[in-house]
Scaffold this motif. Structure first.
Motif, PDB file in Angstrom:
ATOM      1  N   ILE A  84      34.820  10.261 -16.600  1.00  0.00           N
ATOM      2  CA  ILE A  84      35.141  10.606 -15.204  1.00  0.00           C
ATOM      3  C   ILE A  84      35.824  11.962 -15.119  1.00  0.00           C
ATOM      4  O   ILE A  84      35.615  12.711 -14.157  1.00  0.00           O
ATOM      5  CB  ILE A  84      35.988   9.504 -14.525  1.00  0.00           C
ATOM      6  N   SER A  85      36.577  12.327 -16.157  1.00  0.00           N
ATOM      7  CA  SER A  85      37.241  13.640 -16.071  1.00  0.00           C
ATOM      8  C   SER A  85      36.206  14.748 -16.129  1.00  0.00           C
ATOM      9  O   SER A  85      36.339  15.762 -15.445  1.00  0.00           O
ATOM     10  CB  SER A  85      38.267  13.837 -17.183  1.00  0.00           C
ATOM     11  N   GLU A  86      35.160  14.530 -16.964  1.00  0.00           N
ATOM     12  CA  GLU A  86      34.103  15.543 -17.024  1.00  0.00           C
ATOM     13  C   GLU A  86      33.379  15.633 -15.681  1.00  0.00           C
ATOM     14  O   GLU A  86      33.081  16.719 -15.192  1.00  0.00           O
ATOM     15  CB  GLU A  86      33.125  15.236 -18.153  1.00  0.00           C
ATOM     16  N   LEU A  87      33.128  14.472 -15.073  1.00  0.00           N
ATOM     17  CA  LEU A  87      32.484  14.485 -13.763  1.00  0.00           C
ATOM     18  C   LEU A  87      33.363  15.200 -12.745  1.00  0.00           C
ATOM     19  O   LEU A  87      32.874  16.003 -11.941  1.00  0.00           O
ATOM     20  CB  LEU A  87      32.207  13.049 -13.283  1.00  0.00           C
ATOM     21  N   ALA A  88      34.679  14.894 -12.806  1.00  0.00           N
ATOM     22  CA  ALA A  88      35.592  15.532 -11.861  1.00  0.00           C
ATOM     23  C   ALA A  88      35.531  17.044 -11.997  1.00  0.00           C
ATOM     24  O   ALA A  88      35.549  17.767 -11.001  1.00  0.00           O
ATOM     25  CB  ALA A  88      37.014  15.032 -12.098  1.00  0.00           C
ATOM     26  N   ARG A  89      35.423  17.522 -13.241  1.00  0.00           N
ATOM     27  CA  ARG A  89      35.345  18.965 -13.443  1.00  0.00           C
ATOM     28  C   ARG A  89      34.055  19.523 -12.847  1.00  0.00           C
ATOM     29  O   ARG A  89      34.059  20.555 -12.190  1.00  0.00           O
ATOM     30  CB  ARG A  89      35.424  19.293 -14.937  1.00  0.00           C
ATOM     31  N   VAL A  90      32.956  18.806 -13.077  1.00  0.00           N
ATOM     32  CA  VAL A  90      31.678  19.248 -12.517  1.00  0.00           C
ATOM     33  C   VAL A  90      31.776  19.322 -11.002  1.00  0.00           C
ATOM     34  O   VAL A  90      31.395  20.294 -10.365  1.00  0.00           O
ATOM     35  CB  VAL A  90      30.545  18.284 -12.926  1.00  0.00           C
ATOM     36  N   LEU A  91      32.349  18.264 -10.412  1.00  0.00           N
ATOM     37  CA  LEU A  91      32.394  18.196  -8.955  1.00  0.00           C
ATOM     38  C   LEU A  91      33.328  19.222  -8.363  1.00  0.00           C
ATOM     39  O   LEU A  91      33.091  19.731  -7.270  1.00  0.00           O
ATOM     40  CB  LEU A  91      32.831  16.794  -8.521  1.00  0.00           C
ATOM     41  N   SER A  92      34.418  19.527  -9.088  1.00  0.00           N
ATOM     42  CA  SER A  92      35.380  20.452  -8.492  1.00  0.00           C
ATOM     43  C   SER A  92      34.792  21.846  -8.372  1.00  0.00           C
ATOM     44  O   SER A  92      35.196  22.618  -7.511  1.00  0.00           O
ATOM     45  CB  SER A  92      36.670  20.479  -9.301  1.00  0.00           C
ATOM     46  N   THR A  93      33.807  22.167  -9.207  1.00  0.00           N
ATOM     47  CA  THR A  93      33.210  23.501  -9.118  1.00  0.00           C
ATOM     48  C   THR A  93      31.920  23.500  -8.303  1.00  0.00           C
ATOM     49  O   THR A  93      31.498  24.535  -7.820  1.00  0.00           O
ATOM     50  CB  THR A  93      32.902  24.052 -10.520  1.00  0.00           C
ATOM     51  N   ALA A  94      31.312  22.316  -8.153  1.00  0.00           N
ATOM     52  CA  ALA A  94      30.026  22.267  -7.455  1.00  0.00           C
ATOM     53  C   ALA A  94      30.231  22.423  -5.957  1.00  0.00           C
ATOM     54  O   ALA A  94      31.055  21.747  -5.364  1.00  0.00           O
ATOM     55  CB  ALA A  94      29.328  20.944  -7.747  1.00  0.00           C
ATOM     56  N   ALA A  95      29.495  23.361  -5.392  1.00  0.00           N
ATOM     57  CA  ALA A  95      29.520  23.478  -3.941  1.00  0.00           C
ATOM     58  C   ALA A  95      28.379  22.639  -3.409  1.00  0.00           C
ATOM     59  O   ALA A  95      27.275  22.685  -3.932  1.00  0.00           O
ATOM     60  CB  ALA A  95      29.335  24.934  -3.536  1.00  0.00           C
ATOM     61  N   GLY A  96      28.626  21.858  -2.441  1.00  0.00           N
ATOM     62  CA  GLY A  96      27.552  21.038  -1.893  1.00  0.00           C
ATOM     63  C   GLY A  96      27.862  20.741  -0.450  1.00  0.00           C
ATOM     64  O   GLY A  96      29.008  20.546  -0.074  1.00  0.00           O
ATOM     65  N   ASP A  97      26.837  20.745   0.375  1.00  0.00           N
ATOM     66  CA  ASP A  97      27.080  20.471   1.783  1.00  0.00           C
ATOM     67  C   ASP A  97      26.345  19.220   2.228  1.00  0.00           C
ATOM     68  O   ASP A  97      26.179  18.954   3.395  1.00  0.00           O
ATOM     69  CB  ASP A  97      26.635  21.678   2.624  1.00  0.00           C
ATOM     70  N   GLY A  98      25.903  18.448   1.271  1.00  0.00           N
ATOM     71  CA  GLY A  98      25.222  17.220   1.637  1.00  0.00           C
ATOM     72  C   GLY A  98      23.726  17.318   1.445  1.00  0.00           C
ATOM     73  O   GLY A  98      23.023  16.317   1.507  1.00  0.00           O
ATOM     74  N   SER A  99      23.237  18.529   1.201  1.00  0.00           N
ATOM     75  CA  SER A  99      21.798  18.639   1.009  1.00  0.00           C
ATOM     76  C   SER A  99      21.473  19.168  -0.394  1.00  0.00           C
ATOM     77  O   SER A  99      20.318  19.301  -0.760  1.00  0.00           O
ATOM     78  CB  SER A  99      21.211  19.574   2.066  1.00  0.00           C
ATOM     79  N   ALA A 100      22.517  19.483  -1.148  1.00  0.00           N
ATOM     80  CA  ALA A 100      22.289  20.089  -2.462  1.00  0.00           C
ATOM     81  C   ALA A 100      21.765  19.071  -3.457  1.00  0.00           C
ATOM     82  O   ALA A 100      21.792  17.866  -3.216  1.00  0.00           O
ATOM     83  CB  ALA A 100      23.585  20.692  -2.966  1.00  0.00           C
ATOM     84  N   GLU A 101      21.261  19.588  -4.553  1.00  0.00           N
ATOM     85  CA  GLU A 101      20.843  18.712  -5.637  1.00  0.00           C
ATOM     86  C   GLU A 101      21.804  18.877  -6.785  1.00  0.00           C
ATOM     87  O   GLU A 101      22.310  19.968  -7.038  1.00  0.00           O
ATOM     88  CB  GLU A 101      19.434  19.072  -6.092  1.00  0.00           C
ATOM     89  N   LEU A 102      22.078  17.747  -7.457  1.00  0.00           N
ATOM     90  CA  LEU A 102      23.009  17.812  -8.577  1.00  0.00           C
ATOM     91  C   LEU A 102      22.198  17.956  -9.867  1.00  0.00           C
ATOM     92  O   LEU A 102      21.343  17.131 -10.165  1.00  0.00           O
ATOM     93  CB  LEU A 102      23.872  16.542  -8.613  1.00  0.00           C
ATOM     94  N   ILE A 103      22.468  19.036 -10.566  1.00  0.00           N
ATOM     95  CA  ILE A 103      21.808  19.235 -11.852  1.00  0.00           C
ATOM     96  C   ILE A 103      22.873  19.129 -12.921  1.00  0.00           C
ATOM     97  O   ILE A 103      23.909  19.808 -12.839  1.00  0.00           O
ATOM     98  CB  ILE A 103      21.158  20.648 -11.947  1.00  0.00           C
ATOM     99  N   TYR A 104      22.671  18.258 -13.882  1.00  0.00           N
ATOM    100  CA  TYR A 104      23.633  18.178 -14.972  1.00  0.00           C
ATOM    101  C   TYR A 104      22.880  18.240 -16.294  1.00  0.00           C
ATOM    102  O   TYR A 104      21.920  17.493 -16.501  1.00  0.00           O
ATOM    103  CB  TYR A 104      24.447  16.886 -14.894  1.00  0.00           C
ATOM    104  N   ASP A 105      23.298  19.158 -17.137  1.00  0.00           N
ATOM    105  CA  ASP A 105      22.683  19.282 -18.462  1.00  0.00           C
ATOM    106  C   ASP A 105      21.175  19.483 -18.314  1.00  0.00           C
ATOM    107  O   ASP A 105      20.368  18.919 -19.044  1.00  0.00           O
ATOM    108  CB  ASP A 105      22.983  17.995 -19.261  1.00  0.00           C
ATOM    109  N   GLY A 106      20.813  20.271 -17.298  1.00  0.00           N
ATOM    110  CA  GLY A 106      19.404  20.576 -17.086  1.00  0.00           C
ATOM    111  C   GLY A 106      18.601  19.440 -16.493  1.00  0.00           C
ATOM    112  O   GLY A 106      17.388  19.522 -16.353  1.00  0.00           O
ATOM    113  N   ARG A 107      19.286  18.401 -16.139  1.00  0.00           N
ATOM    114  CA  ARG A 107      18.579  17.223 -15.640  1.00  0.00           C
ATOM    115  C   ARG A 107      18.914  17.032 -14.171  1.00  0.00           C
ATOM    116  O   ARG A 107      20.087  17.094 -13.788  1.00  0.00           O
ATOM    117  CB  ARG A 107      19.082  16.020 -16.433  1.00  0.00           C
ATOM    118  N   LYS A 108      17.902  16.829 -13.356  1.00  0.00           N
ATOM    119  CA  LYS A 108      18.170  16.583 -11.948  1.00  0.00           C
ATOM    120  C   LYS A 108      18.695  15.152 -11.817  1.00  0.00           C
ATOM    121  O   LYS A 108      18.085  14.209 -12.300  1.00  0.00           O
ATOM    122  CB  LYS A 108      16.883  16.752 -11.142  1.00  0.00           C
TER     123      LYS A 108
END
Lengths: 140, 376, 435, 579
Positions: free
Chosen positions: D277-301
């Motif tokens: 969860i801490s890694e996710l929190a870090r990802v989320l704290s930097t990710a800008a999203g307005d509700g329509s974005a796609e989440l890409i993690y480690d090259g994976r959608k």
């Protein structure tokens, strides 16, 4: 050798904050227990020196009841364990002096444990009544 | 899967936290059935087989107790309704299942579906109709009966086919979910007994519905049970009337074709008249309840629910107007009404396998399955 | 009466209020502690033992009640209502009405003779109606201050008490006393109200006698219990099969409270353990949705309860029915079992009722806005700063004032309130030492 | 000291509550007979009445009484009353002993007047015996230093520093790493107020900066301490230099560590796409999203995410008695639902499957649980004995789970990301623990003296604990506990002089043989071995002593005693009671 007229004298060690209020409550609730009990209050039951216990027997008490703090002690969370260790040393000393160890009783009495106190003292009273006076048991 | 079900009306399914209150208050719940909480859990998790493999879904008659007591207001009753819609789609034959899906999901599609299926009979009638006798009513010379028969039978066969497919799919899927413990003649016998029990007690007397509300007669008349009974009996009565008319041409068809007046006391006509009354009472009461949202089950209404009720009411009303026009002897109005009436009835049948109407065949099967399988 | 000056006014002398008052008093601030009941200690003093260490509530609160009643910096007013609070030059001016006890507390020796003489019996609110009290009464055995109080509403003016009292402490001529106090800051420690179980109609509280709420059960299992034995109300039978209905009035939109009350899981398990102590043969079943044993030592307590044989059934009880012998049948779904509706019989059913706001005090604020949240608890201004700040400057909240809390958290938050309050006073007026 | 003692004894009738069952006259007569030192023996209708108190004051003054015994109700009710009376009369309040003859005699033995009378008599005798050997006691006064050391620069330490500094207390805050803010500084939005962790830290640091009475040292650790409440001396290592601080109290706010899953725990470090969860929190704290974005993690959608709860918390106690984190980490259910809400808010069409054991979204957080559900989260309960399995299959993570809500039938599910909701573990502070002799509980977190009575105190008076070093907590609770510790510290140091109860242990130098049993027994570290005129003996630091008397019981020679309860006093009371 038990004597119908024999009234065992019991010394109760209580504690200011915890068991003494519990003993008070027994009185407030008019719960019956032997009037030949005498109560001496201390800060914490872990303070009861084995020597005090022996001294009580030597002074003429037939039984000693330690109304310990249990887990509620404001000083020490493990005061029961400490008290129990002291009680064990007192028991050893009693053995040496030939005093029956059932004359010594320790129980956790909380500030509202009036029943537990009255029952504990009554029970001890009955046992000691059967044993007879403390100096008598030495001869037995 | 949960999104599919949501799109079919279970808008609050996400709020469910699986407390089981709905199951415990459900009047149909017994020690082993999975009303409705486990259905919801399956839907949430997306184990669709478990839902389709259980006949339980169809046993629910939407009394609304669960929704009333749900601590999260997750509306389990509506979720069960949505799941039945989902199952209707899933049980349909592969080629046509999209129809029910689209009907439920898109109002525009549903509307166009209805329009198309209204235009078809209209075109047929306009192009095929016979002589228009404007002085006396010659109903079946305006629209020859055998056309009705042909269209009716064709539609009937298609509907029946779809229905049979659905029933078969449901049967085989639910059988998969059942563990067998008894075989042989005892089971077969039980099956037969339960078949009749289902028909008489559950279908004809609608016993289950009656469990939900058991109050005074005044209330009973407006009870869900009574409303549903009137719709059921009205509809069935009209169906029987139609079939009898088809089978016994001398009673209805011949006089109608020749302009001979049929007295109201004529048994088949009487049956039709009474059935029509039942249907109108039931359908209008149901519509009133829905408008007032007076009960839990009527607090949410899906487009298709409205459509079904309106069509039932229309079928009844046009039938009566038809009768009235027939009685008043105004031929042109009678012909026009016949056209409308037949169109409505055609629509009603055409959408039957794809809408709420489908419960008319899935539900009895489910009841029979659950009754007979309880025994096994 | 002249106006009195204090540094802080603490409203509510439950465990949080007492702790906040002691902390401020120990720092050297002058504190007025006001309690609306005739005795202090709040709900905690009425509890039996408290989780997760199973220490005796009376022992712990007893330490605090005796400290506040003898503290040189704390002035204690019991049986008093804060009637009005307005802004003043120094901070706030509060009007406090001390209700007449009709007993001179300085003379009363709490002997109880008046109670024996009084002919009127009404239900005792401190035992949640489980037993009666007289119209003149000492609230309960461990009450502080231990003084009788006369409930004039139920009194028939027979004067028996006045004739009996050996200390001549009864005084029918007492009138309400008005105190006007000037304070620099206020701490609200008003606690909570219990959810009224009769509002959850399916559980038939108030109708079936063997359906009790958890506070009544708390009294039944406590050493100062009303019947001096663990028995059920309908016929005095010792219960052998007790059910606990968790989340009564919590997490339930049908009664208007979607939130969790935080303490019910734990106190239910605690009561179960205590009952097992006095009735070793009893079966105890807890109907729960999620066991929220989240505090220090709580999970260990939960595991211990399971190991002791407390049964946990995951499923919310949907309804309750009474049988001829006054046993009760509960309907539920064992959501972790085979599914479907289940029935179980219990000879006593305890509703683990939730906690609701007790924030009528905000009406006393005149011209000062103390905001409430959507359920009615005092709203916290900025949780990122401190959870004891209310919307009004200089008004702090401790304990359950802002939402349900267990005792350790209440005590901690009381300390936090004292800290914020002290900082506020010092910032405004300078430290108490330099004054 | 003259041998003649002038004792006043006042026996209360309590308006009949005592005298109805205890023969008060007999008690008075007996005492008069047997006790020559009892100059005044009186029975009063109400000892506590104002008139009676005036009478006692008169007696003390006129008769030059130097000891008083009051036999009345329970001392819990009126001991303070009578001690204050003694003070007003110019008598040391501890020369007055209050014995109970109501709750413990008359009321307890209503059916045995003789027994009750004898008991009352014995208690009065004990009181007399006590005051005979009593000595005047004074409250102990100890000077304090008006400054506090705070160890740990996370939000707890910062908050405690802000509070104390606002209370005009000098603060020294030390942090062992190079920057302030601890774990919270690295977090994105934090429930329930949706402010970024870094923002919260920044606000706290801003509030602290510019205050003249705060010193902050980073890269600093405690080496050792000496002293006691009010006067601690702490040696602190700062990069290259060592400094010595004088403080009145110490607050330990060293925080927590996050649980690190072992390799292979739910596929951690083995299966691609398994994070904490801490890694996710870090990802989320930097990710800008307005509700329509796609989440890409480690090259994976990422379309589907699985949250697995209670990783490293609520572990089953191992059969062999080995270590397990049996505790609940408290914050994680709330943090996970909160992160889920963030995911749903920032990205489109992501389903999150929460594999939980009990949802512990207590209090208001329940609303967050519901709204997570309504925003695309699905909650699947599992049982302790049937945890989900995580495996790699194709380009996705395969989760096989058994939900107890559907009779534990195995179900397979495919997700793109698995987030392990890891708990808190105690941070490694062995050196600090040793340096400050901090008590650690079975769960590895610091142990308070009593969770309800003294929730921020340790066995060393003056050393306080708060925040997540004590137990898992969320931000709001951490801030509260830090403030509570600040309040406690302030109550120690705000007054220049501390007043402590006089009932502390002391050593009779003549009897002490330096057995050191007392030193081992003392839970507060108040006793030390000293050498005085060539003799080794125990010495009690009265500022550290709490007055429990545990040392008294273990002393082999009787040298160790408690003021107000000396061995002589107790023995004489036993003698009095036995007669």
């Amino acid at each position: 050798m038990s004597n119908v007229n024999f009234e065992p004298k019991i010394l109760v060690f209580s504690t200011n904050m915890i068991s003494d209020p519990g003993i008070d409550l027994a009185g407030m609730s008019h719960i019956d227990y032997p009037p030949s009990t005498r109560i001496l209050r201390l800060p914490c039951s872990s303070m009861v020196r084995p020597e005090f216990i022996i001294y009580a027997f030597e002074s003429g008490f037939d039984a000693v009841f330690i109304a310990a703090d249990g887990g509620d002690c404001p000083y020490l969370s493990d005061c029961s364990e400490r008290t129990a260790r002291n009680v064990q040393r007192a028991v050893d000393m009693m053995k040496e002096k030939g005093i029956d160890q059932s004359r010594l009783r320790m129980a956790g009495i909380c500030s509202v444990c009036s029943d537990a106190f009255a029952n504990g003292v009554k029970n001890l009273y009955d046992i000691v009544k059967g044993l007879g006076p403390v100096n008598g048991s030495k001869n037995a | 899967m949960v999104d599919d079900v949501k799109a079919l009306g279970a808008i609050n399914i996400d709020a469910c936290f699986n407390c089981g209150t709905c199951t415990a208050v459900c009047p149909l719940s017994s020690g082993s059935s999975s009303f409705p909480r486990r259905m919801i859990t399956y839907a949430q998790i997306g184990v669709k087989e478990k839902i389709l493999e259980s006949p339980d879904l169809w046993l629910c008659n939407y009394c609304g107790e669960c929704t009333k007591s749900c601590p999260r207001q997750a509306d389990p009753a509506e979720t069960m309704m949505a799941l039945r819609r989902y199952a209707t789609i899933e049980y349909s034959p592969p080629g046509v299942s999209f129809i029910s899906k689209m009907i439920y999901k898109s109002k525009a599609f549903a509307l166009s579906f209805l329009i198309i299926f209204s235009i078809i009979p209209l075109i047929l009638m306009l192009s095929l109709h016979g002589s228009i006798n404007s002085t006396s009513i010659m109903l079946f010379s305006f629209f020859p009966e055998h056309y009705i028969d042909i269209i009716g039978v064709t539609l009937g066969i298609i509907i029946f086919g779809i229905m049979l497919f659905g029933l078969a799919k449901m049967y085989f899927m639910t059988r998969k979910g059942v563990t067998k413990s008894n075989t042989g003649p005892v089971r077969i016998l039980k099956w037969i007994v339960e078949f009749f029990q289902t028909i008489f007690k559950e279908v004809l007397a609608q016993e289950r519905l009656d469990q939900c509300e058991m109050k005074g007669w005044r209330q009973r008349l407006s009870s869900e049970w009574f409303i549903h009974m009137t719709i059921f009996w009205g509809f069935t009565g009209l169906l029987v009337t139609t079939v009898l008319g088809f089978l016994l041409p001398t009673a209805i068809s011949v006089p109608l074709a020749n302009g001979i007046y049929i007295p109201i006391t004529e048994p088949i006509r009487l049956l039709g008249t009474l059935s029509g009354l039942f249907l109108i009472y039931g359908a209008s009461m149901a519509i009133i309840n829905r408008v007032n949202k007076s009960r839990v089950y009527s607090s949410y209404s899906y487009f298709t629910d409205w459509a079904l009720l309106i069509f039932l009411l229309l079928a009844g009303l046009t039938g009566y107007l038809l009768e009235m026009a027939y009685y008043l002897n105004s031929p042109l109005i009678t012909y026009a009404l016949l056209t409308v009436h037949l169109t409505v009835v055609f629509d009603l049948f055409a959408v039957a396998p794809f809408t709420k109407f489908a419960h008319a065949f899935y539900r009895p099967l489910a009841i029979w399955l659950s009754r007979s399988h309880n025994y096994i | 009466m002249p106006e009195e000056e204090y540094d802080a006014l603490v409203i509510g002398a439950g465990v949080a209020g007492m702790e906040a008052a002691i902390d401020l008093g120990d720092m050297g601030f002058k504190v007025m502690l006001v309690e609306k009941e005739p005795t202090i200690g709040g709900k905690m003093l009425l509890l039996s033992k408290v989780f997760p260490t199973l220490d005796c509530a009376s022992c712990i609160s007893g330490t605090k009640t005796s400290t506040v009643s003898h503290h040189q910096n704390i002035r204690l007013l019991t049986y008093s209502n804060v009637d009005e609070i307005e802004k003043s030059k120094s901070g706030f001016r509060a009007r406090i009405i001390e209700k007449p006890r009709y007993v001179d507390a300085s003379l009363c020796t709490s002997c109880g003779d008046c109670e024996d003489a009084c002919p009127i019996i009404v239900p005792n609110e401190f035992d949640f109606g489980l037993r009666g009290r007289k119209a003149i009464y000492i609230p309960f055995d461990t009450a502080v201050p231990k003084s009788a109080v006369l409930d004039l509403d139920n009194c028939i003016y027979c004067m028996q008490c006045e004739r009996t009292c050996p200390a001549d402490a009864i005084d029918f001529l007492q009138v309400p006393k008005v105190h006007t106090v000037n304070v620099k800051a206020i701490i609200l420690a008003v606690g909570f109200k219990l959810f009224q179980a009769e509002k959850k109609k399916d559980y038939r509280y108030g109708e079936y006698r063997n359906v009790v709420n958890s506070m009544q059960m708390e009294r039944i299992v406590s050493p100062t219990r009303p019947y001096n034995a663990v028995v059920r109300p309908s016929d005095g039978k010792e219960p052998q099969n007790i059910g606990y209905v968790l989340c009564t009035g919590s997490r339930d939109k049908t009664v208007g409270n979607p939130r969790c009350s935080q303490v019910c899981c734990m106190y239910s398990m605690k009561q179960a353990q205590l009952i097992m102590g006095s009735l070793p043969a009893a079966d105890i079943t807890l109907y729960y949705m999620d066991i929220r044993a989240y505090g220090k030592g709580f999970e260990e307590f939960y595991r211990q309860s399971r190991d002791m044989g407390v049964k946990f059934v995951r499923g919310k009880v949907a309804k309750v029915e009474q049988k001829v012998n006054t046993d009760l049948t509960v309907y539920y779904e064992d959501t972790e079992g085979s599914g479907g509706m289940k029935k179980a019989d219990h000879d006593l059913l305890v509703l683990s009722v939730g906690l609701l706001p007790n924030t009528d005090i905000v009406k006393a604020f005149n011209g000062i806005k103390v905001e409430l949240d959507e359920v009615g608890w005092i709203k916290v201004r900025d949780e990122g700063k401190s959870s004891v700040l209310t919307s009004a400057d200089g008004v702090f909240a401790a304990g359950c004032t802002t939402g349900p809390k267990d005792i350790p958290d209440s005590v901690l938050e009381a300390g936090a309130a004292a800290s914020q309050c002290a900082a506020y006073i010092i910032k405004k007026m300078g430290s108490p030492i330099e004054q | 000291m003259s041998n003649e003692k002038r004792i006043g004894v006042y026996v209360c009738h309590c308006g009949g509550n005592i005298s109805d069952y205890v023969d008060v006259n007999k008690v008075v007569e007996e005492i008069k007979k047997e006790e020559p030192d009892a100059v005044i023996v009186k029975d009063l209708m109400f000892d506590c009445a104002d008139a009676s108190q005036s009478e006692m004051i008169d007696d003390i003054k006129k008769q030059k009484l130097d000891r008083v015994v009051v036999a009345a109700c329970s001392p819990k009710l009126h001991e303070t009353t009578f001690r204050n009376m003694a003070k007003r009369a110019g008598l040391n309040p501890f020369m007055l002993y209050h014995v109970d003859i109501r709750e413990q005699a008359s009321w307890a033995h209503e059916n045995n007047r003789m027994g009750a009378t004898l008991k009352a008599l014995a208690h009065v005798r004990a009181g007399i015996a006590y005051v005979k050997s009593a000595e005047p006691l004074e409250k102990i006064k100890a000077e304090t230093t008006r400054s506090v050391l705070i160890i740990g620069g996370g939000i707890a330490g910062l908050k405690a520093a802000i509070d104390l500094s606002a209370m005009d207390v000098n603060v020294v805050l030390i942090e062992r790493s190079s920057k302030l803010g601890g774990h919270v500084a690295e977090l994105g939005e934090i429930y329930p107020y949706y402010t970024a962790g870094s923002e919260i830290v920044k606000n706290l640091v801003d509030e602290l900066s510019g205050r003249g009475n705060v010193a902050i040292f980073t890269n600093a650790t405690v080496v050792s301490y000496s002293g006691y409440l009010g006067k601690f001396e702490v040696k602190v290592q700062r990069e290259t230099s060592e400094i010595t601080l004088q403080v009145g109290s110490i607050i330990v706010a060293t925080g927590f560590d996050t649980y690190k899953p072992y390799t292979g725990e739910y596929g951690y470090e083995k299966v691609r796409g398994v994070i904490t969860i801490s890694e996710l929190a870090r990802v989320l704290s930097t990710a800008a999203g307005d509700g329509s974005a796609e989440l890409i993690y480690d090259g994976r959608k990422v379309r589907q995410i699985a949250f697995i709860y209670c990783v490293g918390s609520r572990q089953k106690p191992p059969e062999d008695g080995g270590h397990a984190n049996q505790y609940c980490s408290r914050y994680c259910c709330n943090a996970a639902t909160s992160e889920a809400l963030t995911v749903h808010r920032k990205f489109k069409d992501i389903k999150i499957y929460h594999f939980y054991r009990d949802m512990r979204t207590y209090g208001r957080n329940e609303l967050m649980y519901e709204s997570a559900g309504r925003s695309g989260s699905i909650f699947i309960r599992f049982d302790e004995d049937h945890p989900p399995l995580v495996a790699e299959e194709g380009n996705r993570c395969k989760i096989t789970f058994w939900s107890s809500l559907i009779e534990n039938q195995p179900v397979d599910m495919y997700v793109d990301l698995v987030v392990l909701i890891t708990g808190m573990v105690p941070s490694h502070n062995e050196e600090l623990n040793r340096a400050l002799s901090l008590p650690v509980g079975v769960d590895g977190f610091y142990k308070e003296v009593h969770p309800k009575l003294r929730p921020v105190e340790t066995n060393v008076t003056g050393i306080l604990i708060c925040g997540t070093s004590q137990a898992p907590r969320d931000v709001r609770e951490t801030l509260s506990s830090a403030s509570a510790a600040a309040a406690k510290a302030a109550s120690f140091v705000l007054k220049r002089e501390l007043e402590l109860d006089p009932f502390v242990a002391f050593v009779d130098p003549g009897l002490c043989e330096a057995h050191q049993e007392c030193i081992k027994e003392c839970p507060y570290g108040a006793i030390e071995l000293i050498e005085e005129s060539g003799k080794k003996m125990a010495h009690v630091n009265s500022a550290k002593c709490k007055g429990c008397g545990a040392c008294v019981a273990v002393c082999p020679t009787g040298a160790m005693q408690l003021k107000g309860y000396t061995n002589a006093e107790i023995k004489s009371m036993i003698g009095g009671l036995a007669r």
